[in-house]
Enzyme design. Structure first.
Site, short mmCIF file in Angstrom:
data_model
loop_
_atom_site.label_atom_id
_atom_site.label_comp_id
_atom_site.label_asym_id
_atom_site.label_seq_id
_atom_site.Cartn_x
_atom_site.Cartn_y
_atom_site.Cartn_z
N ARG A 1 4.48 -0.79 -7.99
CA ARG A 1 5.63 -1.21 -8.79
C ARG A 1 6.75 -0.17 -8.79
NH1 ARG A 1 1.19 -3.72 -11.89
NH2 ARG A 1 1.59 -5.96 -11.98
N HIS B 1 -3.51 4.18 -2.53
CA HIS B 1 -4.47 3.26 -1.91
C HIS B 1 -5.12 3.92 -0.69
CE1 HIS B 1 -1.46 0.18 -3.54
NE2 HIS B 1 -2.57 -0.15 -4.17
N LEU C 1 0.82 -1.22 0.00
CA LEU C 1 0.00 0.00 0.00
C LEU C 1 0.85 1.27 0.00
CD1 LEU C 1 -2.78 -1.05 2.52
CD2 LEU C 1 -2.74 -1.32 0.03
N LYS D 1 -6.12 5.91 -11.72
CA LYS D 1 -4.78 5.50 -12.16
C LYS D 1 -4.90 4.32 -13.13
CE LYS D 1 -0.34 4.13 -11.63
NZ LYS D 1 -0.43 2.74 -12.03
N ASP D 2 -5.81 3.39 -12.82
CA ASP D 2 -6.08 2.26 -13.70
C ASP D 2 -7.35 2.59 -14.48
OD1 ASP D 2 -4.10 -0.02 -12.67
OD2 ASP D 2 -4.84 1.09 -10.94
N MET E 1 1.74 7.35 -8.15
CA MET E 1 2.12 6.34 -7.15
C MET E 1 1.69 4.96 -7.63
SD MET E 1 1.92 7.93 -3.45
CE MET E 1 2.75 9.47 -3.11
P1 AMP Z 1 -3.71 -2.27 -6.92
O1 AMP Z 1 -3.27 -2.65 -5.53
O2 AMP Z 1 -2.61 -1.79 -7.78
O3 AMP Z 1 -4.57 -3.32 -7.54
O4 AMP Z 1 -4.65 -1.01 -6.74
C1 AMP Z 1 -5.78 -1.04 -5.89
C2 AMP Z 1 -6.61 0.19 -6.14
O5 AMP Z 1 -5.84 1.37 -5.86
C3 AMP Z 1 -7.06 0.32 -7.60
O6 AMP Z 1 -8.40 0.79 -7.63
C4 AMP Z 1 -6.10 1.33 -8.16
O7 AMP Z 1 -6.62 2.04 -9.25
C5 AMP Z 1 -5.90 2.23 -6.96
N1 AMP Z 1 -4.65 2.99 -7.10
C6 AMP Z 1 -3.43 2.50 -7.40
N2 AMP Z 1 -2.53 3.51 -7.50
C7 AMP Z 1 -3.21 4.66 -7.27
C8 AMP Z 1 -2.86 6.05 -7.25
N3 AMP Z 1 -1.61 6.45 -7.49
N4 AMP Z 1 -3.82 6.95 -6.98
C9 AMP Z 1 -5.10 6.56 -6.75
N5 AMP Z 1 -5.50 5.26 -6.74
C10 AMP Z 1 -4.57 4.33 -7.02
#
Ligand code: AMP
Length: 281
Positions: free
Chosen positions: A187, A37, A33, A149-150, A184
């Site tokens: 990775r 997140h 995180l 972001k996604d 952010m």
């Molecule tokens: P992940 O752990 O990468 O699957 O991301 C979990 C959630 O956090 C997803 O809805 C992502 O779009 C969101 N997320 C990841 N990076 C960011 C960021 N930099 N800003 C806002 N939300 C993010």
């Protein structure tokens, strides 16, 4: 903060809160995180009575050559951060609880999953929509929060939820960036200082096209070429795509004559990064 590993237990707690008439916010994550997140969890804390975060590195959304094995796993730190934030429950199931022996179903993603990531990561969105629908069943929340972001993932989940009558409101949240603009990402911790500099090329390219668009440049081919040049100049090793498409349908455009979004996926060393910027506001 409850820490729960089984779907049955997670459902029981959620069902209890629902019966009490509480608003439940759900934030699905893969852990490792960061402030992005946490911003989703903070928003849920503001808008809901109960906040549930899930942490699960979902194997079915990774391709065979991708980074499932080395994806960062920092569970103890994650739990500490979520506790400090006042999160009510973390659902962190072991793999076999989500995919027990004999598991064989999957959800067909909507058509909006086909371009961009859909081309580059075959099977990725099938894995995503399947796990997200499972999480929606296990934690039947009031609102689920996802990051812009996604960008395409958010669109895919909105379409899936709409197509399949999922009774959960889907909320998109702004991308949280480092002070210099780098989005952010879990990775980012793979990046050496040199590669971190190259990674900033994504933000440079996106902000450049946004400025060009504001100056009246409407030729998509020209803008896409400029993004590629900026990315390679910054030291990016390989570009999967650097595209400007319709903001809602993700359809190809030749002229910037409607709300659009610029999206990039690029490799810096062994790390694949994505970012995007909406061009119409
Ligand atoms: P992940 O752990 O990468 O699957 O991301 C979990 C959630 O956090 C997803 O809805 C992502 O779009 C969101 N997320 C990841 N990076 C960011 C960021 N930099 N800003 C806002 N939300 C993010």
């Amino acid at each position: 903060m409850k820490i729960v590993e089984t779907p049955t237990e997670a459902y029981a707690h959620t069902d209890h809160w629902r019966r009490e008439g509480l608003r439940i916010g759900l934030i699905p994550t893969m852990g490792a995180l960061h402030a992005g997140h946490l911003s989703l969890a903070e928003r849920s804390r503001q808008e809901c009575d109960i906040t549930v975060v899930t942490i699960f590195v979902n194997p079915t959304q990774f391709g065979p050559q991708e980074d499932f094995g080395r994806y960062p796993r920092t569970l103890q730190e994650d739990l500490l951060q979520l506790k400090q934030l006042g999160v009510d429950m973390v659902f962190t199931p072991p793999r076999e609880r989500m995919y027990p022996e004999g598991f064989s179903s999957s959800v067909q993603p909507p058509a909006i999953a086909e371009p961009l990531e859909g081309v580059r990561r075959p099977g990725h969105y099938q894995g995503v929509v399947t796990i997200v629908l499972k999480l929606f069943q296990i934690v039947p929340a009031t609102i689920a929060y996802f990051g812009q972001k996604d960008y395409q993932q958010l669109a895919v989940i909105r379409h899936m939820a709409n197509d399949l009558n999922v009774p959960i409101r889907i909320e998109g949240c702004e991308t949280v960036r480092e002070p210099d603009g780098l989005a952010m990402s879990s990775r980012n911790r793979y990046l050496s200082p040199e590669k971190r500099h190259a990674a900033l090329g994504l933000w440079k390219a996106l902000s450049h096209v946004k400025a060009e668009a504001a100056n009246g440049q409407t030729a998509i081919a020209t803008l896409e070429k400029q993004m590629e040049t900026i990315l390679y100049d910054a030291g990016v090793d390989r570009i999967d795509y650097a595209r400007i498409v319709d903001r809602d349908s993700l359809a190809d455009l030749t002229l910037l004559d409607r709300p659009a979004v610029a999206l990039i996926a690029a490799h810096v060393g062994p790390t694949r990064l994505i970012d995007n910027l909406v061009l119409d506001d």
